[in-house]
Design a protein around this motif. Sequence first.
Motif, short mmCIF file in Angstrom:
data_model
loop_
_atom_site.label_atom_id
_atom_site.label_comp_id
_atom_site.label_asym_id
_atom_site.label_seq_id
_atom_site.Cartn_x
_atom_site.Cartn_y
_atom_site.Cartn_z
N ARG A 105 0.86 -1.19 0.00
CA ARG A 105 0.00 0.00 0.00
C ARG A 105 0.89 1.23 0.00
NH1 ARG A 105 -2.38 -3.23 3.83
NH2 ARG A 105 -1.45 -2.00 5.51
N LYS A 111 -3.54 0.77 -3.43
CA LYS A 111 -3.26 -0.59 -3.00
C LYS A 111 -2.49 -1.33 -4.10
CE LYS A 111 -7.48 -1.02 -0.18
NZ LYS A 111 -8.73 -1.79 0.02
N HIS A 112 -1.80 -2.37 -3.71
CA HIS A 112 -1.08 -3.24 -4.65
C HIS A 112 -0.13 -2.43 -5.54
CE1 HIS A 112 -4.08 -6.12 -3.37
NE2 HIS A 112 -5.05 -5.34 -3.82
#
Length: 260
Positions: free
Chosen positions: A172, A185-186
């Motif tokens: 994150r 995210k990711h």
Amino acid sequence: MNYQILFNPYAKSGHGANEARALDTILAGDQLTYTSMPDIRDYAAFFASIAKTDRVLIAGGDGTLNRFINDTAGIVIRQDIYYYPTGSGNDFWNDVTNQSKEKRPIQINEYLRSLPTVDVNGKTSYFLNGIGYGIDGYCCEVGDIQRSEGKKNVNYTAIAIKGLLFGYHPVRATVTVDGKTQRFKHVWLSPAMNGRYYGGGMEIAPAQDRLNPDRRVSVVVMHCASKLKTLSVFPSIFKGEHVKHDEMVTVLTGHDIQVE
């Protein structure tokens, strides 16, 4: 014309001195004085010791240039500064010459002014091309380990692909640009770029202009939950086409960038 050639013997995996000697032919007829950059302990004294009409030519790669701009910070340089690429990646060269295959020295004074800085662990440094966060940093770490183990030709692309498959895990990230915060995210990578290229030919920020009058930099966030899709898009970075995938690539520009 008198040239003070400052060469980095460690460039191109230790072949920097031999690579620099190509200038004997390119600048045939000029007066050339070679100095190994690690031997210079005081750049202020060096520039004071040469004539203002001398041309200073840096022969090295991106790391050489980055070291030079930090070692000469605060010094008023009156000489013309030239550059001849003898590095492995030569991202600065690819950016300012549009990947020219003809290697002849170019003047670079204008590219060394008003450079951006990065603060890491309380230390402030200038940077010429970009500052990486994410898998690019992972690649540098693995590359350093391989080099310390004696490997001569470190392949960062291969390290990145292997990292995508096995070694690196997305995170994150909170990215704040000029006071505006976005959370992702990711996240696989999130470099802040002064130029277009980094990593030995990756056109990560194709719209970035290092001479833009507003002195903005670009932060490129690649974020995707699918490892397979990330792997399929990743090679397009070399042609700057990854930005077409706006569902997983976000480009932000500004003056003050914070990445957490």
